[in-house]
Write a protein that holds these residues in place. Structure first.
Motif, mmCIF file in Angstrom:
data_model
loop_
_atom_site.group_PDB
_atom_site.id
_atom_site.type_symbol
_atom_site.label_atom_id
_atom_site.label_comp_id
_atom_site.label_asym_id
_atom_site.label_seq_id
_atom_site.Cartn_x
_atom_site.Cartn_y
_atom_site.Cartn_z
ATOM 1 N N ALA A 177 -10.775 11.181 -0.179
ATOM 2 C CA ALA A 177 -11.608 9.982 -0.313
ATOM 3 C C ALA A 177 -11.946 9.712 -1.780
ATOM 4 N N SER A 178 -12.220 10.777 -2.536
ATOM 5 C CA SER A 178 -12.587 10.584 -3.942
ATOM 6 C C SER A 178 -11.406 10.069 -4.757
ATOM 7 N N GLU A 179 -10.195 10.427 -4.382
ATOM 8 C CA GLU A 179 -9.020 9.921 -5.095
ATOM 9 C C GLU A 179 -8.882 8.412 -4.908
ATOM 10 N N ILE A 180 -9.172 7.927 -3.718
ATOM 11 C CA ILE A 180 -9.126 6.484 -3.483
ATOM 12 C C ILE A 180 -10.195 5.789 -4.314
ATOM 13 N N THR A 181 -11.406 6.333 -4.288
ATOM 14 C CA THR A 181 -12.503 5.747 -5.056
ATOM 15 C C THR A 181 -12.192 5.727 -6.545
ATOM 16 N N ALA A 182 -11.628 6.824 -7.044
ATOM 17 C CA ALA A 182 -11.295 6.904 -8.469
ATOM 18 C C ALA A 182 -10.237 5.878 -8.844
ATOM 19 N N ALA A 183 -9.244 5.691 -7.983
ATOM 20 C CA ALA A 183 -8.203 4.700 -8.268
ATOM 21 C C ALA A 183 -8.789 3.288 -8.299
ATOM 22 N N LYS A 184 -9.702 3.004 -7.393
ATOM 23 C CA LYS A 184 -10.339 1.692 -7.390
ATOM 24 C C LYS A 184 -11.186 1.482 -8.646
ATOM 25 N N ASP A 185 -11.878 2.533 -9.068
ATOM 26 C CA ASP A 185 -12.736 2.412 -10.243
ATOM 27 C C ASP A 185 -11.935 2.305 -11.534
ATOM 28 N N GLY A 186 -10.748 2.923 -11.555
ATOM 29 C CA GLY A 186 -9.944 2.933 -12.765
ATOM 30 C C GLY A 186 -8.747 2.004 -12.675
ATOM 31 N N ASP A 187 -7.575 2.583 -12.560
ATOM 32 C CA ASP A 187 -6.325 1.826 -12.521
ATOM 33 C C ASP A 187 -5.849 1.705 -11.073
ATOM 34 N N PRO A 188 -5.939 0.521 -10.478
ATOM 35 C CA PRO A 188 -5.603 0.374 -9.060
ATOM 36 C C PRO A 188 -4.124 0.155 -8.766
ATOM 37 N N ARG A 189 -3.265 0.359 -9.761
ATOM 38 C CA ARG A 189 -1.834 0.140 -9.510
ATOM 39 C C ARG A 189 -1.311 1.026 -8.389
ATOM 40 N N GLY A 190 -1.862 2.236 -8.268
ATOM 41 C CA GLY A 190 -1.413 3.127 -7.215
ATOM 42 C C GLY A 190 -1.842 2.701 -5.831
ATOM 43 N N LEU A 191 -2.692 1.677 -5.737
ATOM 44 C CA LEU A 191 -3.193 1.214 -4.456
ATOM 45 C C LEU A 191 -2.636 -0.141 -4.039
ATOM 46 N N ILE A 192 -2.021 -0.870 -4.975
ATOM 47 C CA ILE A 192 -1.678 -2.250 -4.646
ATOM 48 C C ILE A 192 -0.639 -2.329 -3.535
ATOM 49 N N ASN A 193 0.262 -1.348 -3.447
ATOM 50 C CA ASN A 193 1.199 -1.348 -2.329
ATOM 51 C C ASN A 193 0.472 -1.188 -1.005
ATOM 52 N N THR A 194 -0.589 -0.365 -0.991
ATOM 53 C CA THR A 194 -1.364 -0.174 0.233
ATOM 54 C C THR A 194 -2.031 -1.468 0.651
ATOM 55 N N TYR A 195 -2.622 -2.168 -0.303
ATOM 56 C CA TYR A 195 -3.204 -3.479 0.007
ATOM 57 C C TYR A 195 -2.136 -4.448 0.508
ATOM 58 N N PHE A 196 -0.996 -4.449 -0.169
ATOM 59 C CA PHE A 196 0.058 -5.389 0.219
ATOM 60 C C PHE A 196 0.524 -5.127 1.645
ATOM 61 N N GLU A 197 0.817 -3.873 1.959
ATOM 62 C CA GLU A 197 1.329 -3.555 3.291
ATOM 63 C C GLU A 197 0.292 -3.837 4.375
ATOM 64 N N ALA A 198 -0.973 -3.548 4.083
ATOM 65 C CA ALA A 198 -2.019 -3.828 5.062
ATOM 66 C C ALA A 198 -2.119 -5.329 5.338
ATOM 67 N N PHE A 199 -1.925 -6.145 4.311
ATOM 68 C CA PHE A 199 -2.010 -7.605 4.463
ATOM 69 C C PHE A 199 -0.728 -8.170 5.066
ATOM 70 N N GLN A 200 0.408 -7.711 4.578
ATOM 71 C CA GLN A 200 1.681 -8.215 5.081
ATOM 72 C C GLN A 200 1.876 -7.881 6.560
ATOM 73 N N PHE A 201 1.516 -6.665 6.948
ATOM 74 C CA PHE A 201 1.747 -6.213 8.322
ATOM 75 C C PHE A 201 0.454 -6.174 9.127
ATOM 76 N N THR A 202 -0.388 -7.167 8.922
ATOM 77 C CA THR A 202 -1.635 -7.245 9.673
ATOM 78 C C THR A 202 -1.363 -7.188 11.172
ATOM 79 N N GLY A 203 -2.041 -6.265 11.858
ATOM 80 C CA GLY A 203 -1.858 -6.137 13.302
ATOM 81 C C GLY A 203 -0.666 -5.314 13.719
ATOM 82 N N HIS A 204 0.123 -4.839 12.763
ATOM 83 C CA HIS A 204 1.292 -4.006 13.067
ATOM 84 C C HIS A 204 1.051 -2.620 12.467
ATOM 85 N N PRO A 205 1.514 -1.556 13.133
ATOM 86 C CA PRO A 205 1.296 -0.207 12.596
ATOM 87 C C PRO A 205 1.871 0.026 11.203
#
Length: 489
Positions: free
Chosen positions: A169-197
Motif C-alpha cells: 500500500a505504501s508503494e502505491i501512495t509513494a508513487a502517487k505522491d512522487g512520480d506516477p508514471r509507474g501507475l498510469i498503465n493501471t489507471y488506463f487499464e482500469a478505465f479502458q476495461f471498465t466492468g471487465h476483469p
C-alpha cells in the motif's frame, strides 16, 4: 510492487518517412538487401515433456554449458481470480509464498536461497502467478525442496502478511505522491476495461489492500493454487529422468485447485472518445496515455503488429520519440505498444510533458499516430524495423531462465515452438502491404480513443475537454477508477 513505466512485451520503432539513416545525413539503407538476406533466427530447444500424476505439466531441457539450473513455474489464475473489493489478493499471496514455507520461517527460507547463491522470485500477473529461480546444479535438490515447500506448504504468517500488505500500500501512495508514471498503465487499464476483469489492478489499491486478511490469502491459495494449474519449465545442467523423478516425488501429490480457473469474456474495442482526468494538484507535468484495446497473445498477425509498433513507438528512433523528444523537446520519452494476453490487451501511446504544453504534446502524438495509421511505412522504415526486431530477439533467449520462462509462456497460451523458431522467417516475409493491413486492424481508429491524463486539473481541464467527454477523479482517491455515476431518478 509498483513497476517502472514499461510494457509487457512489445514496443517498437524508427524515424519518419525519410528513414533513420537519412535523418543523420547518411545514405539510407537499401530495402532490397535487407529483405533478401537470409534471416538469422533462434531455435527453441525441444523439451522433454512429463505430466505428473496430478496433471502438472513439466518441460525439461538439458543444457550442460554451465553448472546452473533455472526454472519458471506458471500457475493459471492471477489477478483475474481476485474477488471484487479484494484487488491485490493474488499479488499479496504471491509475495507471501516465499515469506516462509515448510520447516523454514521467512528469514530461514531467504537464507537457504542466499546461502547457496541462488535466486528465487515470485510475482502475480493479470492471468497467472509466476515463480522463477536459478541455482547451481549441485544445489538442484535444494531447489526442488524449496519450490515444493513454497507451492505446497506456504506458512502465510500473520506478521509477514501485515508487513507485506503495508509495504504494498505504501508503494502505491509513494508513487502517487512522487512520480506516477509507474501507475498510469493501471489507471488506463482500469478505465479502458471498465466492468471487465482486465481492468483489475494487479497490485491492488489503497482501498483494497488494508482489508486483505490471512483468511483471504488462505482461501485464494486453496481455490486457485494446485497441481492441475502448474506449468513448470526447467533448463540447465541435470539429468532429465532423475529430475523428473524428484519433481514427481515433491510435487506429484499436490492437490488440485478447489475451484475452476477463472474464465472471462473477450475484450472489445471501445467506441468514441473519452477522457479520464486524474487531478494531481502539485503536478508540474502531465502524464498521459492514449489508446484502446489491441491484440491477443496468439493473434495470427502478432509478428507484423510487432513491426508496426516498432516503427511507431518502440525504440529511441521511433516516430513518436523523434517528434516529441528529438525534434520538439516536449518530453524525455514517448513510446507505444501492445500488451497482449489471452484476450486482446491494451494498445497504448504514453508520454509526459510540462503542464502548459499538455495539449501541444497530445496533439503532436495524435498527429503522428493518425498520419502513420493512414499512410503506413515506406521501404526504408520496414527494412530498419526488421533489422532492429531481429537484432533484439536473440538476447531475450540467451539464459536458461529466459528459455524456461518462454517455454512456460508458450505452454500457458497454447502456442508451440514455431512462435520462436519461425519468428525470423515471419519477420523477413513481412511486406509493406501486409503491415498496412494489420495497422488498420490492430491500431484503433483516431475517433475511437481512450485518454488518461494525470496532472494539475485546474490547469489542464480545458485542454482535456477538446479530446472527448471528461471524467474526473483525484489522485488521492484510493482506487484507480472513478466511482460510478449516481443513478438518474
Amino acid at each position: 510492487m509498483i513497476a517502472p513505466l514499461s510494457w509487457k512485451t512489445v514496443l517498437a520503432a524508427v524515424l519518419l518517412s525519410s528513414g533513420p539513416a537519412a535523418a543523420q545525413g547518411a545514405t539510407p539503407p537499401k530495402p532490397a538487401a535487407a529483405t533478401t538476406a537470409a534471416p538469422q533466427g533462434v531455435t527453441l530447444p525441444k523439451p522433454t515433456t512429463v505430466t505428473l500424476k496430478n496433471g502438472a505439466r513439466v518441460l525439461l531441457v538439458e543444457r550442460k554449458d554451465l553448472p546452473l539450473v533455472a526454472f519458471s513455474a506458471w500457475l493459471r489464475g492471477g489477478a483475474l481470480a481476485d474477488p471484487t473489493g479484494k484487488e491485490g489478493l493474488s499479488a499479496l499471496t504471491a509475495e507471501l509464498l516465499q515469506k516462509g514455507a515448510g520447516a523454514r520461517d521467512a528469514r530461514q527460507f531467504a537464507e537457504a536461497v542466499d546461502g547457496v547463491g541462488g535466486v528465487l522470485e515470485t510475482r502475480a500477473e493479470l492471468e497467472n502467478l509466476v515463480v522463477s529461480g536459478q541455482f547451481m546444479s549441485r544445489d538442484s535438490a535444494l531447489m526442488v525442496e524449496l519450490l515444493a515447500d513454497l507451492l505446497t506448504r506456504p506458512r502465510f504468517a500473520q506478521d509477514e502478511l501485515e508487513k507485506t500488505r503495508a509495504r504494498m500500500a505504501s508503494e502505491i501512495t509513494a508513487a502517487k505522491d512522487g512520480d506516477p508514471r509507474g501507475l498510469i498503465n493501471t489507471y488506463f487499464e482500469a478505465f479502458q476495461f471498465t466492468g471487465h476483469p482486465y481492468g483489475t489492478p494487479v497490485d491492488g489499491t489503497e482501498a483494497s489492500l488494508p482489508g486483505l486478511s490471512r483468511d483471504d490469502v488462505l482461501a485464494y491459495a486453496k481455490s486457485q493454487l494446485g497441481g492441475d494449474r502448474l506449468i513448470l519449465s526447467v533448463v540447465g545442467d541435470f539429468d532429465s529422468k532423475a529430475l523428473a523423478a524428484k519433481l514427481e516425488a515433491a510435487l506429484g501429490g499436490w492437490a488440485r485447485a478447489a475451484s475452476p480457473a477463472p474464465e472471462v469474456a473477450t475484450t472489445t474495442v471501445s467506441k468514441g472518445r473519452r477522457v479520464l482526468l486524474v487531478d494531481k494538484p502539485d503536478a508540474t507535468q502531465t502524464y498521459f496515455s492514449i489508446g484502446n484495446t489491441g491484440i491477443a497473445r496468439n493473434d495470427p498477425d502478432r509478428v507484423t503488429a510487432n513491426l508496426a509498433g516498432t516503427v511507431l513507438g518502440g525504440r529511441f528512433t521511433s516516430l513518436l520519440n523523434t517528434e516529441l523528444r528529438v525534434k520538439s523537446g516536449l518530453t524525455y520519452g514517448a513510446r507505444a505498444g501492445f500488451s497482449p494476453s489471452a484476450h486482446p490487451g491494451p494498445f497504448v501511446i504514453s508520454s509526459f510533458t510540462q503542464t502548459d504544453k499538455t495539449d501541444k504534446a497530445i496533439d503532436m502524438a495524435l498527429d503522428v499516430f493518425t498520419r502513420y495509421r493512414k499512410s503506413g511505412m515506406d521501404d526504408a522504415m520496414l527494412a530498419s524495423a526488421k533489422s532492429y526486431v531481429l537484432g533484439q530477439f536473440p538476447p531475450r533467449l540467451e539464459t536458461g531462465g529466459q528459455v524456461a520462462d518462454k517455454l512456460s509462456e508458450l505452454a500457458f497460451y497454447g502456442l508451440d515452438a514455431s512462435d520462436v523458431d519461425g519468428f525470423a522467417t515471419a519477420v523477413a516475409a513481412t511486406t509493406r502491404e501486409g503491415v498496412g493491413t494489420v495497422i488498420q486492424r490492430a491500431l484503433p481508429a483516431p475517433e475511437n480513443l481512450t485518454f488518461v491524463l494525470i496532472g494539475k486539473a485546474s490547469a489542464i481541464r480545458e485542454m482535456a475537454r477538446k479530446y472527448g467527454p471528461v471524467t474526473e477523479m483525484k489522485i488521492s482517491d484510493k482506487r484507480f477508477s472513478p466511482p460510478p455515476a449516481p443513478a438518474k431518478r
